[in-house]
Design a protein around this motif. Structure first.
Motif, PDB file in Angstrom:
ATOM      1  N   GLY A  46       0.809  -1.205   0.000  1.00  0.00           N
ATOM      2  CA  GLY A  46       0.000   0.000   0.000  1.00  0.00           C
ATOM      3  C   GLY A  46       0.847   1.260   0.000  1.00  0.00           C
ATOM      4  N   ASP A  47       0.245   2.344  -0.429  1.00  0.00           N
ATOM      5  CA  ASP A  47       0.835   3.685  -0.362  1.00  0.00           C
ATOM      6  C   ASP A  47       2.306   3.701  -0.779  1.00  0.00           C
ATOM      7  N   ILE A  48       2.557   3.330  -2.024  1.00  0.00           N
ATOM      8  CA  ILE A  48       3.920   3.271  -2.549  1.00  0.00           C
ATOM      9  C   ILE A  48       4.385   4.679  -2.897  1.00  0.00           C
ATOM     10  N   VAL A  49       5.512   5.075  -2.312  1.00  0.00           N
ATOM     11  CA  VAL A  49       6.068   6.404  -2.540  1.00  0.00           C
ATOM     12  C   VAL A  49       7.527   6.258  -2.964  1.00  0.00           C
ATOM     13  N   LEU A  50       7.890   6.947  -4.033  1.00  0.00           N
ATOM     14  CA  LEU A  50       9.289   7.023  -4.461  1.00  0.00           C
ATOM     15  C   LEU A  50       9.760   8.453  -4.275  1.00  0.00           C
ATOM     16  N   LEU A  51      10.891   8.608  -3.612  1.00  0.00           N
ATOM     17  CA  LEU A  51      11.478   9.923  -3.392  1.00  0.00           C
ATOM     18  C   LEU A  51      12.847   9.976  -4.043  1.00  0.00           C
ATOM     19  N   HIS A  52      13.083  11.008  -4.835  1.00  0.00           N
ATOM     20  CA  HIS A  52      14.410  11.226  -5.426  1.00  0.00           C
ATOM     21  C   HIS A  52      15.183  12.081  -4.425  1.00  0.00           C
ATOM     22  N   VAL A  53      16.108  11.441  -3.719  1.00  0.00           N
ATOM     23  CA  VAL A  53      16.819  12.107  -2.631  1.00  0.00           C
ATOM     24  C   VAL A  53      18.263  12.464  -2.980  1.00  0.00           C
ATOM     25  N   ALA A  54      18.672  12.223  -4.212  1.00  0.00           N
ATOM     26  CA  ALA A  54      20.074  12.445  -4.605  1.00  0.00           C
ATOM     27  C   ALA A  54      20.525  13.883  -4.375  1.00  0.00           C
ATOM     28  N   ASP A  55      19.627  14.832  -4.535  1.00  0.00           N
ATOM     29  CA  ASP A  55      20.000  16.238  -4.380  1.00  0.00           C
ATOM     30  C   ASP A  55      20.036  16.695  -2.920  1.00  0.00           C
ATOM     31  N   VAL A  56      19.478  15.894  -2.013  1.00  0.00           N
ATOM     32  CA  VAL A  56      19.402  16.305  -0.613  1.00  0.00           C
ATOM     33  C   VAL A  56      20.083  15.329   0.339  1.00  0.00           C
ATOM     34  N   SER A  57      20.632  14.245  -0.185  1.00  0.00           N
ATOM     35  CA  SER A  57      21.266  13.249   0.670  1.00  0.00           C
ATOM     36  C   SER A  57      22.347  12.501  -0.089  1.00  0.00           C
ATOM     37  N   PHE A 130       9.842  13.665   6.840  1.00  0.00           N
ATOM     38  CA  PHE A 130      11.248  13.917   7.152  1.00  0.00           C
ATOM     39  C   PHE A 130      12.030  14.257   5.885  1.00  0.00           C
ATOM     40  N   TRP A 131      11.730  13.561   4.799  1.00  0.00           N
ATOM     41  CA  TRP A 131      12.393  13.800   3.512  1.00  0.00           C
ATOM     42  C   TRP A 131      11.472  14.604   2.586  1.00  0.00           C
ATOM     43  N   GLY A 132      10.625  15.438   3.155  1.00  0.00           N
ATOM     44  CA  GLY A 132       9.648  16.199   2.387  1.00  0.00           C
ATOM     45  C   GLY A 132      10.247  17.147   1.365  1.00  0.00           C
ATOM     46  N   HIS A 133      11.487  17.544   1.538  1.00  0.00           N
ATOM     47  CA  HIS A 133      12.147  18.442   0.593  1.00  0.00           C
ATOM     48  C   HIS A 133      12.695  17.683  -0.616  1.00  0.00           C
ATOM     49  N   ALA A 134      12.595  16.351  -0.614  1.00  0.00           N
ATOM     50  CA  ALA A 134      13.032  15.550  -1.762  1.00  0.00           C
ATOM     51  C   ALA A 134      11.929  15.532  -2.814  1.00  0.00           C
ATOM     52  N   GLU A 135      12.332  15.333  -4.044  1.00  0.00           N
ATOM     53  CA  GLU A 135      11.373  15.270  -5.150  1.00  0.00           C
ATOM     54  C   GLU A 135      10.589  13.960  -5.081  1.00  0.00           C
ATOM     55  N   ARG A 136       9.281  14.072  -5.135  1.00  0.00           N
ATOM     56  CA  ARG A 136       8.418  12.887  -5.148  1.00  0.00           C
ATOM     57  C   ARG A 136       8.250  12.438  -6.596  1.00  0.00           C
ATOM     58  N   ILE A 137       8.494  11.160  -6.853  1.00  0.00           N
ATOM     59  CA  ILE A 137       8.420  10.625  -8.210  1.00  0.00           C
ATOM     60  C   ILE A 137       7.056  10.007  -8.435  1.00  0.00           C
ATOM     61  N   ASP A 138       6.368  10.493  -9.448  1.00  0.00           N
ATOM     62  CA  ASP A 138       5.075   9.928  -9.810  1.00  0.00           C
ATOM     63  C   ASP A 138       5.289   8.776 -10.774  1.00  0.00           C
ATOM     64  N   PHE A 139       4.488   7.784 -10.631  1.00  0.00           N
ATOM     65  CA  PHE A 139       4.495   6.708 -11.603  1.00  0.00           C
ATOM     66  C   PHE A 139       3.051   6.354 -11.908  1.00  0.00           C
ATOM     67  N   PRO A 140       2.787   6.018 -13.170  1.00  0.00           N
ATOM     68  CA  PRO A 140       1.406   5.751 -13.575  1.00  0.00           C
ATOM     69  C   PRO A 140       0.849   4.542 -12.829  1.00  0.00           C
ATOM     70  N   THR A 141      -0.387   4.660 -12.383  1.00  0.00           N
ATOM     71  CA  THR A 141      -1.052   3.539 -11.738  1.00  0.00           C
ATOM     72  C   THR A 141      -2.344   3.221 -12.461  1.00  0.00           C
TER      73      THR A 141
END
Length: 150
Positions: A46-57, A130-141
């Motif tokens: 459930g609730d699958i979230v991808l975060l692009h954290v390369a720019d912040v971590s 906590f990682w809210g400043h990271a880019e959230r990656i959308d993927f088609p569902t």
């Protein structure tokens, strides 16, 4: 040629080729993160979230955060991800933690960190905030069930 000169030549060569390598690495990391999300969706995570954290971590390029609704499901999601990554990406898991307990499994693929959590752990630790400043990656569902479609 001195050791310093040799090392410096190698560094300069790597620097000159880094933009091409970085673009390829970034595409590969993104593809791996999407494949991980797909494997989790296949096990009804459930609730699958991808975060692009390369720019912040410096920890990873992507975080995948998913919910499992029982300890058995959390472990099944972890197994499905591991199987898919080995079969399709020919990459083995570097490290894993928490699989025996089954409330929060952390899988480390180097450029992608996977967090598979029970709802109570996910709510308490709230990694998305906590990682809210990271880019959230959308993927088609398809039909909002979290499945990734191509």
């Amino acid at each position: 040629m001195s050791e310093y000169t040799q090392a410096n030549s190698i560094s300069q060569s790597a620097f000159l080729n880094s933009s091409k390598v970085s673009a390829t690495h970034a595409d590969e990391s993104r593809g791996l993160a999407l494949a991980i999300a797909e494997a989790a969706a296949d096990r009804k995570a459930g609730d699958i979230v991808l975060l692009h954290v390369a720019d912040v971590s410096y920890l990873a390029d992507y975080f995948a955060i998913v919910t499992g609704y029982s300890r058995v499901q959390v472990r099944a999601i972890a197994d499905a991800i591991e199987d898919k990554v080995v079969k399709e990406w020919h990459r083995k898991l570097l490290r894993t933690e928490g699989k025996n307990e089954g409330t929060w499994v952390l899988q480390d693929y180097g450029d992608v960190l996977v967090h598979i959590m029970m709802p109570s752990e996910r709510e308490f630790y709230n990694l998305e905030a906590f990682w809210g400043h990271a880019e959230r990656i959308d993927f088609p569902t398809a039909s909002g069930d979290g499945r990734i479609t191509k």
